[in-house]
Design a protein around this motif. Structure first.
Motif, PDB file in Angstrom:
ATOM      1  N   SER A  47     -19.865  56.375 -21.879  1.00 29.96           N
ATOM      2  CA  SER A  47     -20.190  56.950 -23.174  1.00 29.96           C
ATOM      3  C   SER A  47     -19.221  58.071 -23.526  1.00 29.96           C
ATOM      4  O   SER A  47     -18.784  58.206 -24.680  1.00 29.96           O
ATOM      5  CB  SER A  47     -21.628  57.487 -23.171  1.00 29.96           C
ATOM      6  N   GLY A  48     -18.864  58.887 -22.534  1.00 32.10           N
ATOM      7  CA  GLY A  48     -17.898  59.956 -22.760  1.00 32.10           C
ATOM      8  C   GLY A  48     -16.530  59.415 -23.144  1.00 32.10           C
ATOM      9  O   GLY A  48     -15.873  59.948 -24.053  1.00 32.10           O
ATOM     10  N   LEU A  49     -16.096  58.354 -22.477  1.00 35.38           N
ATOM     11  CA  LEU A  49     -14.824  57.718 -22.820  1.00 35.38           C
ATOM     12  C   LEU A  49     -14.861  57.173 -24.242  1.00 35.38           C
ATOM     13  O   LEU A  49     -13.891  57.281 -24.998  1.00 35.38           O
ATOM     14  CB  LEU A  49     -14.526  56.583 -21.836  1.00 35.38           C
ATOM     15  N   SER A  85     -24.247  62.198 -29.860  1.00 33.97           N
ATOM     16  CA  SER A  85     -23.771  62.031 -28.485  1.00 33.97           C
ATOM     17  C   SER A  85     -24.941  61.780 -27.527  1.00 33.97           C
ATOM     18  O   SER A  85     -24.834  60.961 -26.605  1.00 33.97           O
ATOM     19  CB  SER A  85     -22.979  63.264 -28.038  1.00 33.97           C
ATOM     20  N   LEU A  86     -26.061  62.470 -27.745  1.00 30.92           N
ATOM     21  CA  LEU A  86     -27.251  62.231 -26.931  1.00 30.92           C
ATOM     22  C   LEU A  86     -27.766  60.802 -27.123  1.00 30.92           C
ATOM     23  O   LEU A  86     -28.161  60.134 -26.159  1.00 30.92           O
ATOM     24  CB  LEU A  86     -28.345  63.235 -27.285  1.00 30.92           C
ATOM     25  N   TRP A 195     -19.547  65.902 -23.079  1.00 33.37           N
ATOM     26  CA  TRP A 195     -19.602  65.018 -21.914  1.00 33.37           C
ATOM     27  C   TRP A 195     -18.243  64.873 -21.226  1.00 33.37           C
ATOM     28  O   TRP A 195     -18.028  63.941 -20.454  1.00 33.37           O
ATOM     29  CB  TRP A 195     -20.110  63.637 -22.342  1.00 33.37           C
ATOM     30  N   SER A 196     -17.347  65.823 -21.485  1.00 35.00           N
ATOM     31  CA  SER A 196     -16.009  65.761 -20.887  1.00 35.00           C
ATOM     32  C   SER A 196     -16.017  65.809 -19.358  1.00 35.00           C
ATOM     33  O   SER A 196     -15.154  65.171 -18.724  1.00 35.00           O
ATOM     34  CB  SER A 196     -15.134  66.889 -21.453  1.00 35.00           C
ATOM     35  N   PRO A 197     -16.950  66.537 -18.707  1.00 32.54           N
ATOM     36  CA  PRO A 197     -16.953  66.486 -17.238  1.00 32.54           C
ATOM     37  C   PRO A 197     -17.167  65.080 -16.687  1.00 32.54           C
ATOM     38  O   PRO A 197     -16.507  64.676 -15.717  1.00 32.54           O
ATOM     39  CB  PRO A 197     -18.124  67.416 -16.863  1.00 32.54           C
ATOM     40  N   ALA A 198     -18.084  64.316 -17.313  1.00 33.95           N
ATOM     41  CA  ALA A 198     -18.320  62.935 -16.872  1.00 33.95           C
ATOM     42  C   ALA A 198     -17.109  62.065 -17.176  1.00 33.95           C
ATOM     43  O   ALA A 198     -16.749  61.174 -16.389  1.00 33.95           O
ATOM     44  CB  ALA A 198     -19.563  62.373 -17.557  1.00 33.95           C
ATOM     45  N   THR A 199     -16.461  62.314 -18.309  1.00 38.85           N
ATOM     46  CA  THR A 199     -15.252  61.559 -18.657  1.00 38.85           C
ATOM     47  C   THR A 199     -14.145  61.825 -17.651  1.00 38.85           C
ATOM     48  O   THR A 199     -13.426  60.904 -17.238  1.00 38.85           O
ATOM     49  CB  THR A 199     -14.779  61.945 -20.074  1.00 38.85           C
ATOM     50  N   ALA A 200     -14.011  63.084 -17.245  1.00 37.73           N
ATOM     51  CA  ALA A 200     -12.952  63.465 -16.307  1.00 37.73           C
ATOM     52  C   ALA A 200     -13.104  62.748 -14.969  1.00 37.73           C
ATOM     53  O   ALA A 200     -12.096  62.434 -14.304  1.00 37.73           O
ATOM     54  CB  ALA A 200     -12.966  64.977 -16.098  1.00 37.73           C
TER      55      ALA A 200
END
Length: 314
Positions: A47-49, A85-86, A195-200
């Motif tokens: 989802s973050g991507l 986003s949620l 949600w950038s931490p999950a994307t990273a």
């Protein structure tokens, strides 16, 4: 003059329906594609991507001048960014645990609530209930999963969709700084940052093929789809758009049939018919109401013109 103002009022209901159909097709098609990434990455990372690639596409196209945003603009774009986003994250978490048809049905309850809150006449309520009955008939045979957490995520996605439906009309109709997709692009960027931490976590393991899927689901399933939803909401009102969102399960079923060869049950086809009829009725009533408003406005203008004092000729 904005694009909304260029479209005659009597045609705005139909225009909104077409926009929702385009957006729904993009969302449902890319949702099927996105599940292929769940084998390598978590739903939150996917989802973050999706939001990150969508944000890049929208920002490049819109080029918003966010330094001109007013306080009200920032409140609007941040609220929409958080809610949308949620909704994305909770929906992907639900799809990872329960059947897609069930997740879509429960998520639609959020839009259905908005449709019912906006009911002013008994007939309109019947159309909304008819659409809900159609959704249940489509997803009914798929119920049976015992993954309680999946249902919890789906309910949370529904709650987020309530806010998404209400805010869609405001995101593109604020000041000139947020008009069109400018505000939307900043909202999606805010969601991507959330949600950038999950994307990273996924980035080091991405292949060229994975990036291709990420760009596809972001550009088509989010950038295009959300732009269509926001545009549709400016064409009519959240209650009408809430009914139109019942087309999601219909499109999902047709996409499954076309791409995956999934045959539907007889009850599912009855459900599709119910949704199509309800959507057609709501579209007709929206167009008719707009035509009445237009006629009334034009009549008032004629009366006011006739009452204006005439300048005597020299």
């Amino acid at each position: 003059m904005s694009l909304t103002e260029r479209i005659p009022r009597r045609h705005r209901g139909t225009t909104a329906l077409i926009a929702v159909l385009i957006g729904s097709t993009g969302i449902q098609t890319t949702s099927a594609v996105a599940t292929t990434l769940f084998e390598k990455f978590s739903p939150v990372s996917v989802s973050g991507l999706r939001m990150t690639t969508a944000a890049v596409v929208l920002l490049l196209i819109a080029r918003p001048k966010f330094w001109r945003f007013t306080r009200r603009d920032w409140l609007s774009v941040v609220s929409y960014g958080v809610v949308s986003s949620l909704m994305n994250v909770f929906f992907y978490l639900a799809v990872d645990r329960i059947p897609l048809g069930v997740a879509v049905t429960i998520e639609y309850l959020g839009a259905f609530a908005v449709a019912m809150f906006g009911v002013r006449k008994f007939k309109d309520g019947l159309f909304a209930v008819g659409a809900l009955a159609g959704v249940v008939l489509i997803a009914g045979p798929t119920f049976g999963s015992t993954d309680l957490l999946g249902y919890v995520f789906a309910v949370m996605a529904a709650a987020s969709m309530t806010g998404y439906t209400l805010l869609s009309g405001k995101i593109g109709s604020g000041t000139e700084a947020t008009a069109g997709i400018r505000g939307l692009s900043v909202s999606i960027a805010i969601g991507a940052i959330m949600w950038s931490p999950a994307t990273a976590l996924a980035l080091p393991h991405m292949t060229v093929g994975d990036w291709g899927i990420a760009v596809f689901i972001g550009a088509v399933g989010l950038a295009l789809a959300f732009s269509c939803d926001a545009f549709a909401a400016t064409m009519t009102n959240p209650a009408v758009v809430g009914v139109f969102f019942s087309l999601d399960p219909v499109v999902s079923s047709l996409v499954g049939l076309a791409l995956l060869g999934e045959l539907l049950s007889a009850s599912a086809y009855i459900g599709i018919a119910l949704i199509v009829l309800s959507g057609a009725a709501v579209t007709w009533r929206a167009n008719r109401s707009a035509a009445v408003i237009t006629t009334h406005t034009e009549a008032l203008q004629v009366i006011r013109t006739a009452q204006m004092p005439q300048t005597p000729r020299e």
